[in-house]
Design an enzyme around this catalytic site. Structure first.
Site, PDB file in Angstrom:
ATOM      1  N   ASP A 132       7.868  -1.500  14.344  1.00 13.41           N
ATOM      2  CA  ASP A 132       8.243  -1.266  12.951  1.00 13.41           C
ATOM      3  C   ASP A 132       8.517  -2.627  12.315  1.00 13.41           C
ATOM      4  OD1 ASP A 132       9.311  -0.679  10.507  1.00 13.41           O
ATOM      5  OD2 ASP A 132      10.801   0.756  11.248  1.00 13.41           O
ATOM      6  N   TYR A 187       5.280  -3.750  -6.104  1.00 17.62           N
ATOM      7  CA  TYR A 187       4.049  -3.878  -5.308  1.00 17.62           C
ATOM      8  C   TYR A 187       3.177  -5.012  -5.845  1.00 17.62           C
ATOM      9  CZ  TYR A 187      -0.400  -2.814  -3.103  1.00 17.62           C
ATOM     10  OH  TYR A 187      -1.567  -2.916  -2.387  1.00 17.62           O
ATOM     11  N   LYS A 198       2.175  -8.560  -3.965  1.00 16.23           N
ATOM     12  CA  LYS A 198       0.800  -8.978  -3.643  1.00 16.23           C
ATOM     13  C   LYS A 198       0.479 -10.347  -4.282  1.00 16.23           C
ATOM     14  CE  LYS A 198      -0.301  -5.743  -0.817  1.00 16.23           C
ATOM     15  NZ  LYS A 198      -0.648  -6.003   0.578  1.00 16.23           N
ATOM     16  N   VAL A 243      -8.925   1.631  -2.741  1.00 12.35           N
ATOM     17  CA  VAL A 243      -9.660   2.039  -1.537  1.00 12.35           C
ATOM     18  C   VAL A 243      -9.086   3.393  -1.133  1.00 12.35           C
ATOM     19  CG1 VAL A 243     -10.318   1.376   0.816  1.00 12.35           C
ATOM     20  CG2 VAL A 243      -9.675  -0.413  -0.824  1.00 12.35           C
TER      21      VAL A 243
HETATM   22  N1  LIG Z   1      -5.693   1.587  -0.460  1.00 12.51           N
HETATM   23  C1  LIG Z   1      -5.760   0.775  -1.501  1.00 12.51           C
HETATM   24  O1  LIG Z   1      -6.146   1.184  -2.617  1.00 12.51           O
HETATM   25  C2  LIG Z   1      -5.412  -0.676  -1.357  1.00 12.51           C
HETATM   26  C3  LIG Z   1      -5.876  -1.570  -2.340  1.00 12.51           C
HETATM   27  C4  LIG Z   1      -5.581  -2.927  -2.220  1.00 12.51           C
HETATM   28  C5  LIG Z   1      -4.830  -3.362  -1.155  1.00 12.51           C
HETATM   29  N2  LIG Z   1      -4.369  -2.477  -0.217  1.00 12.51           N
HETATM   30  C6  LIG Z   1      -3.574  -3.009   0.893  1.00 12.51           C
HETATM   31  O2  LIG Z   1      -4.240  -2.716   2.099  1.00 12.51           O
HETATM   32  C7  LIG Z   1      -3.294  -2.681   3.164  1.00 12.51           C
HETATM   33  C8  LIG Z   1      -3.547  -1.441   4.003  1.00 12.51           C
HETATM   34  O3  LIG Z   1      -3.313  -0.312   3.182  1.00 12.51           O
HETATM   35  P1  LIG Z   1      -4.102   1.053   3.364  1.00 12.51           P
HETATM   36  O4  LIG Z   1      -4.737   1.359   2.073  1.00 12.51           O
HETATM   37  O5  LIG Z   1      -4.925   1.029   4.572  1.00 12.51           O
HETATM   38  O6  LIG Z   1      -2.847   2.053   3.496  1.00 12.51           O
HETATM   39  P2  LIG Z   1      -2.423   3.063   4.632  1.00 12.51           P
HETATM   40  O7  LIG Z   1      -3.561   3.932   5.010  1.00 12.51           O
HETATM   41  O8  LIG Z   1      -1.172   3.701   4.115  1.00 12.51           O
HETATM   42  O9  LIG Z   1      -2.069   2.113   5.874  1.00 12.51           O
HETATM   43  C9  LIG Z   1      -0.886   1.378   5.907  1.00 12.51           C
HETATM   44  C10 LIG Z   1      -0.713   0.851   7.316  1.00 12.51           C
HETATM   45  O10 LIG Z   1       0.492   0.063   7.350  1.00 12.51           O
HETATM   46  C11 LIG Z   1       1.266   0.494   8.458  1.00 12.51           C
HETATM   47  N3  LIG Z   1       2.689   0.373   8.183  1.00 12.51           N
HETATM   48  C12 LIG Z   1       3.366   0.889   7.132  1.00 12.51           C
HETATM   49  N4  LIG Z   1       4.676   0.631   7.258  1.00 12.51           N
HETATM   50  C13 LIG Z   1       4.820  -0.059   8.421  1.00 12.51           C
HETATM   51  C14 LIG Z   1       5.936  -0.570   9.112  1.00 12.51           C
HETATM   52  N5  LIG Z   1       7.182  -0.423   8.647  1.00 12.51           N
HETATM   53  N6  LIG Z   1       5.748  -1.227  10.287  1.00 12.51           N
HETATM   54  C15 LIG Z   1       4.492  -1.363  10.776  1.00 12.51           C
HETATM   55  N7  LIG Z   1       3.389  -0.887  10.178  1.00 12.51           N
HETATM   56  C16 LIG Z   1       3.559  -0.232   9.006  1.00 12.51           C
HETATM   57  C17 LIG Z   1       0.905   1.963   8.637  1.00 12.51           C
HETATM   58  O11 LIG Z   1       1.136   2.356   9.993  1.00 12.51           O
HETATM   59  P3  LIG Z   1       2.334   3.296  10.494  1.00 12.51           P
HETATM   60  O12 LIG Z   1       2.714   4.202   9.350  1.00 12.51           O
HETATM   61  O13 LIG Z   1       1.761   4.000  11.667  1.00 12.51           O
HETATM   62  O14 LIG Z   1       3.420   2.334  10.852  1.00 12.51           O
HETATM   63  C18 LIG Z   1      -0.589   1.941   8.356  1.00 12.51           C
HETATM   64  O15 LIG Z   1      -1.293   1.594   9.502  1.00 12.51           O
HETATM   65  C19 LIG Z   1      -1.913  -2.738   2.503  1.00 12.51           C
HETATM   66  O16 LIG Z   1      -1.417  -4.049   2.616  1.00 12.51           O
HETATM   67  C20 LIG Z   1      -2.198  -2.397   1.062  1.00 12.51           C
HETATM   68  O17 LIG Z   1      -1.263  -2.975   0.191  1.00 12.51           O
HETATM   69  C21 LIG Z   1      -4.649  -1.159  -0.291  1.00 12.51           C
END
Ligand SMILES: NC(=O)c1ccc[n+]([C@@H]2O[C@H](COP(=O)([O-])OP(=O)(O)OC[C@H]3O[C@@H](n4cnc5c(N)ncnc54)[C@H](OP(=O)(O)O)[C@@H]3O)[C@@H](O)[C@H]2O)c1
Length: 254
Positions: free
Chosen positions: A58, A148, A152, A181
């Site tokens: 975590d 957020y 970033k 995404v």
């Molecule tokens: N989706 C979008 O539209 C988008 C756009 C631009 C940038 N991003 C960025 O892309 C990255 C990945 O996001 P995603 O879209 O793939 O979202 P996601 O599907 O919600 O994945 C988030 C990941 O972060 C992990 N996480 C969350 N809290 C955590 C904690 N306390 N300790 C360890 N791991 C943790 C989660 O794993 P667990 O819950 O299993 O811990 C999960 O693997 C993020 O940095 C996000 O800001 C996303």
């Protein structure tokens, strides 16, 4: 010393896509530490390849970083790639959010990313790469997603400066800025109210697998900033020219 990649946020979305893309790439290392809290998901993923090593941590608490630090010290790997992908955001006005949502966003997106990077650098050699996942939200302030977007901006600033610090050591740093995404991110950001993007965001939403593969390629080419997708590129360029105050007045109501 096994050549090792470390990928945070590996249990879903973009992080999981990075794991798959790396497994398929020609320079896949010997081991990939897949880091997240949901160990059941990591164990399931580990069935894909014996290169995958689940690491439950975590990253919101110091003990989580300590898990990775202890593993680094006991195994002394040659870390050829670090992907800081774990991240979160909570939509809504600051006044309407719990203080813990604000603190957690900054801790995970900024503090954990920075501290983990610092702990991993001593295990990296010339040619190693760091990929930090930023966002198009970094370009401009975003009322209603205030913390957020600010977090970033931090990731972009941190990554660009770190790239210079590590240049003489031959370690590259790439900050990847995707637009929307389709992942679990939006559902968590809206407290379960909306699992999918709507309107323009849905129209331009990127595919996580394609984004991950393209980002690995950009890092391999030593790109310091990788803005993914055409609409996102246009936004990135536009944000350099539009006065921030005017943008906020035009597009946001209090
Ligand atoms: N989706 C979008 O539209 C988008 C756009 C631009 C940038 N991003 C960025 O892309 C990255 C990945 O996001 P995603 O879209 O793939 O979202 P996601 O599907 O919600 O994945 C988030 C990941 O972060 C992990 N996480 C969350 N809290 C955590 C904690 N306390 N300790 C360890 N791991 C943790 C989660 O794993 P667990 O819950 O299993 O811990 C999960 O693997 C993020 O940095 C996000 O800001 C996303």
């Amino acid at each position: 010393m096994p050549r090792t990649a470390i990928i945070t946020g590996a249990s879903s979305g973009i992080g999981k896509a990075f794991v798959k893309a790396l497994l398929e790439s020609s320079d896949c290392p010997d081991k990939i530490w897949i880091v997240a809290r949901r160990i059941d998901r990591l164990n399931e993923m580990a069935q894909l390849s014996d290169k995958l090593v689940p690491v439950q941590a975590d990253l919101l608490v110091a003990e989580g970083i300590d898990v990775i630090k202890a593993k680094l010290q006991s195994e002394n790997p040659d870390v050829t790639l670090l992907i800081n992908c774990a991240g979160m955001g909570k939509k809504g006005k600051i006044a309407d959010r719990d203080a813990s949502d604000i603190a957690d966003t900054v801790t995970l997106n900024c503090t954990a990313l920075s501290v983990l990077t610092r702990e991993v650098i001593p295990f990296m050699n010339r040619g190693a790469r760091i990929i930090n996942v930023g966002s198009s939200a970094a370009y401009l302030p975003q009322p209603g997603f205030t913390v957020y977007a600010a977090s970033k901006s931090y990731v972009v600033s941190f990554s660009r400066a770190l790239a210079i610090e590590l240049k003489s050591r031959g370690i590259s740093v790439t900050v990847v800025c995707p637009g929307p995404v389709e992942t679990e991110f939006n559902k968590l950001a809206t407290d379960g109210k909306s699992s999918e993007f709507t309107g323009f965001r849905k129209f331009v939403a990127a595919d996580a697998d394609k984004l991950a593969a393209a980002s690995l390629k950009a890092a391999k080419h030593g790109r310091r900033m990788f803005v993914y997708g055409l609409p996102n590129k246009a936004l990135h360029v536009g944000a350099k020219f539009i006065p921030v105050g005017l943008f906020l007045e035009l597009f946001y109501r209090g």
